[in-house]
Design an enzyme around this catalytic site. Structure first.
Site, PDB file in Angstrom:
ATOM      1  N   GLY A  90      16.720 -20.794 -61.381  1.00 55.34           N
ATOM      2  CA  GLY A  90      16.950 -20.222 -62.495  1.00 55.34           C
ATOM      3  C   GLY A  90      15.780 -18.892 -62.185  1.00 55.34           C
ATOM      4  N   ALA A 108      13.888 -12.923 -54.474  1.00 62.36           N
ATOM      5  CA  ALA A 108      12.897 -12.910 -53.605  1.00 62.36           C
ATOM      6  C   ALA A 108      12.740 -12.339 -52.681  1.00 62.36           C
ATOM      7  CB  ALA A 108      11.776 -13.629 -54.394  1.00 62.36           C
ATOM      8  N   ASP A 137      19.550 -10.495 -60.307  1.00 64.91           N
ATOM      9  CA  ASP A 137      17.880 -10.961 -59.604  1.00 64.91           C
ATOM     10  C   ASP A 137      17.070  -9.725 -58.955  1.00 64.91           C
ATOM     11  OD1 ASP A 137      18.875 -12.935 -60.747  1.00 64.91           O
ATOM     12  OD2 ASP A 137      18.814 -14.389 -59.126  1.00 64.91           O
TER      13      ASP A 137
HETATM   14  O1  PMV Z   1      20.079 -19.455 -62.304  1.00 67.06           O
HETATM   15  P1  PMV Z   1      20.445 -17.388 -61.894  1.00 67.06           P
HETATM   16  O2  PMV Z   1      19.302 -17.144 -62.344  1.00 67.06           O
HETATM   17  O3  PMV Z   1      21.430 -17.772 -60.894  1.00 67.06           O
HETATM   18  O4  PMV Z   1      21.177 -17.094 -62.968  1.00 67.06           O
HETATM   19  C1  PMV Z   1      22.096 -16.699 -63.098  1.00 67.06           C
HETATM   20  C2  PMV Z   1      22.826 -16.485 -63.951  1.00 67.06           C
HETATM   21  C3  PMV Z   1      24.420 -16.019 -64.727  1.00 67.06           C
HETATM   22  O5  PMV Z   1      24.569 -15.506 -65.865  1.00 67.06           O
HETATM   23  C4  PMV Z   1      24.346 -17.610 -65.078  1.00 67.06           C
HETATM   24  C5  PMV Z   1      24.821 -15.853 -63.614  1.00 67.06           C
HETATM   25  C6  PMV Z   1      25.358 -14.473 -63.209  1.00 67.06           C
HETATM   26  O6  PMV Z   1      25.433 -13.823 -62.110  1.00 67.06           O
HETATM   27  O7  PMV Z   1      25.528 -13.668 -64.128  1.00 67.06           O
END
Ligand code: PMV
Length: 293
Positions: free
Chosen positions: A85, A91, A132
């Site tokens: 997460g 990155a 991200d």
């Molecule tokens: O686990 P990660 O860092 O990929 O976070 C996903 C975040 C969510 O809100 C669950 C999905 C999204 O696309 O925003």
């Protein structure tokens, strides 16, 4: 050879609900990042990353957009835990795109680097919201609403502890589970969404005032919602409990859940170290970090 960085990220508020149009607040992490250096080569060689079945197509999708073919020797170095997460895939994409820009004198802007990294991110996530790669490129603390321009939040450094369960969470699976729950129980989900919106509104003010106590309380409230929608696990709850026991002002899972990491807000760096030691004693990984850039 110059190293090019892509930062890890964490979501402070609003994961999952961001999928349904609610803003989320995230931050790039100063101490967790991937670097990439490119070397001329006659054959393709990628060092320092696993998951080659996703990494190679992701990098290729970026090259195609830039009309580049390679081959390259790409050397990555990363201290970001994978499937936790924390945005390790984004990155990789950001650091690679920055390295390409330097190697070929492309002078890509951050905006363009972000767009290209988002292309690559699709191979890691399916349909990523874009939070991200945006955080990994621009750094800082951002308020992000799907499909809208992001806004930067000017905040003072937060003493944060990130601790990892070691369980690998699947973002795709977690997002699908939440969708199911929403369809089965639309009224309850609507109520939780409203609560999430209120948390974000209060968090904006608390950040402006650098009110750590309130930020911590809001993190706890956010965690309650994440628990309600079924994305927390026993191990995540255990890490949260240890952090709170050792004086954290608030703690929650970060990212998709179903494993991965928690983020805890400490009173100060010293208190963060106490939390880190207690978590490490139980056999888990834990780091201190502040926001990047
Ligand atoms: O686990 P990660 O860092 O990929 O976070 C996903 C975040 C969510 O809100 C669950 C999905 C999204 O696309 O925003």
């Amino acid at each position: 050879m110059k190293e090019h960085k892509g930062y890890a990220k964490l979501i402070l508020f609003g994961e999952h609900f961001v999928v349904y149009g609610i803003p989320a607040i995230g931050m790039a992490l100063k101490d967790l990042y991937t670097t990439c250096t490119l070397h001329p080569s006659d054959i393709w060689e990628i060092q320092g990353v696993n998951q080659s079945e996703v990494v190679i197509p992701a990098l290729q999708s970026i090259l195609v957009k830039l009309n580049l073919i390679g081959p390259y020797k790409a050397v990555f170095n990363s201290n970001i835990p994978v499937s936790a997460g924390l945005g390790s895939g984004a990155a990789i994409c950001v650091s690679f795109t920055r390295a390409l820009s330097y190697h070929h004198f492309l002078k890509l802007t951050d905006k363009r680097i972000n767009e290209l990294a988002h292309e690559g991110e699709k191979f890691f996530h399916g349909n990523p919201s874009g939070i991200d790669n945006t955080l990994s490129t621009f750094g800082g603390v951002l308020e992000f609403t799907k499909g809208k321009p992001f806004t930067s939040l000017e905040i003072e450094p937060l003493p944060l502890v990130i601790a990892c369960t070691g369980e690998k969470g699947s973002t795709k699976q977690m997002v699908a589970n939440v969708k199911n729950l929403k369809e089965k129980n639309p009224e309850k989900f609507q109520e939780w969404t409203k609560e999430m919106e209120e948390i974000i509104e209060s968090a904006r003010i608390a950040f402006e005032q650098h009110n750590l106590k309130t930020i911590g309380k809001l993190m706890d409230k956010n965690q309650e919602l994440l628990y309600n929608i079924g994305v927390s696990t026993l191990e995540l709850e255990l890490l949260i409990e240890i952090a709170k026991d050792k004086g954290a002002l608030g703690a929650k899972l970060t990212g998709a859940g179903g494993g991965g990491c928690i983020v805890a807000l400490a009173k100060d760096k010293e208190s963060a170290n106490t939390i880190i030691q207690a978590i490490k004693q139980k056999g888990f990984q834990a780091f201190y970090s502040e926001q990047a850039l």
